[in-house]
Motif scaffolding. Structure first.
Motif, PDB file in Angstrom:
ATOM      1  N   ASP A 188      56.130   8.323  91.693  1.00  0.00           N
ATOM      2  CA  ASP A 188      55.845   7.768  90.378  1.00  0.00           C
ATOM      3  C   ASP A 188      54.724   6.737  90.408  1.00  0.00           C
ATOM      4  O   ASP A 188      54.561   5.996  89.458  1.00  0.00           O
ATOM      5  N   GLY A 189      53.979   6.683  91.483  1.00  0.00           N
ATOM      6  CA  GLY A 189      52.874   5.747  91.567  1.00  0.00           C
ATOM      7  C   GLY A 189      53.259   4.380  92.086  1.00  0.00           C
ATOM      8  O   GLY A 189      52.410   3.503  92.182  1.00  0.00           O
ATOM      9  N   LEU A 190      54.523   4.170  92.416  1.00  0.00           N
ATOM     10  CA  LEU A 190      54.952   2.889  92.966  1.00  0.00           C
ATOM     11  C   LEU A 190      54.814   2.907  94.475  1.00  0.00           C
ATOM     12  O   LEU A 190      55.029   3.940  95.117  1.00  0.00           O
ATOM     13  N   ASP A 250      54.326  -4.844  84.650  1.00  0.00           N
ATOM     14  CA  ASP A 250      53.532  -3.670  85.023  1.00  0.00           C
ATOM     15  C   ASP A 250      54.128  -2.425  84.350  1.00  0.00           C
ATOM     16  O   ASP A 250      55.312  -2.113  84.529  1.00  0.00           O
ATOM     17  N   GLU A 251      53.326  -1.724  83.589  1.00  0.00           N
ATOM     18  CA  GLU A 251      53.816  -0.541  82.874  1.00  0.00           C
ATOM     19  C   GLU A 251      54.191   0.608  83.812  1.00  0.00           C
ATOM     20  O   GLU A 251      55.032   1.431  83.475  1.00  0.00           O
ATOM     21  N   ARG A 252      53.572   0.684  84.995  1.00  0.00           N
ATOM     22  CA  ARG A 252      53.971   1.721  85.967  1.00  0.00           C
ATOM     23  C   ARG A 252      55.419   1.529  86.368  1.00  0.00           C
ATOM     24  O   ARG A 252      56.187   2.483  86.484  1.00  0.00           O
ATOM     25  N   ALA A 261      58.824   3.880  85.618  1.00  0.00           N
ATOM     26  CA  ALA A 261      59.678   4.374  86.699  1.00  0.00           C
ATOM     27  C   ALA A 261      61.141   4.014  86.484  1.00  0.00           C
ATOM     28  O   ALA A 261      62.031   4.783  86.863  1.00  0.00           O
TER      29      ALA A 261
END
Length: 119
Positions: A51-53, A98-100, A104
């Motif tokens: 998820d980009g984390l 943080d929207e990321r 998630a």
């Protein structure tokens, strides 16, 4: 209850007759399939976490999901991540904006934001 119905009810409650959701009834597994199942499950979970984390952000979210009865227990877990508690909470505070991270784990982030804003 007639004897036959009672026997069928008892038989259907035994563990060997329960069919997990991902198993086919009547299919027997080899020992190799049984031992590989946790590996497949772990790979599937890691794919879901794509998820980009970064791994540290995932560990912080996992720690926040846990329930701690005592503050000292949480501080020990924070130190096990390799951070002093102040640095951990600073990172967590930045992550909450943080929207990321919110994408998630939206429910967790919303709950943590509400707790932060209430103080």
């Amino acid at each position: 209850m007639p004897k036959q119905e009672h026997a069928e009810a008892v038989q259907s409650e035994t563990p060997e007759n329960k069919t997990p959701e991902n198993k086919t009834p009547g299919k027997t597994e080899s020992p190799a399939e049984t031992s590989a199942e946790p590996l497949v499950r772990a790979e599937t979970q890691s794919d879901e976490l794509n998820d980009g984390l970064n791994p540290l952000e995932r560990r912080i979210l996992a720690l926040e999901r846990r329930g701690f009865k005592h503050q000292g227990s949480k501080e020990k877990a924070i130190k096990a991540l390799g951070f002093p508690p102040i640095a951990y909470y600073q990172m967590l505070n930045v992550m909450l904006d943080d929207e990321r991270v919110r994408a998630a784990a939206p429910r967790l982030v919303d709950a943590l934001r509400a707790r932060r804003d209430a103080d």
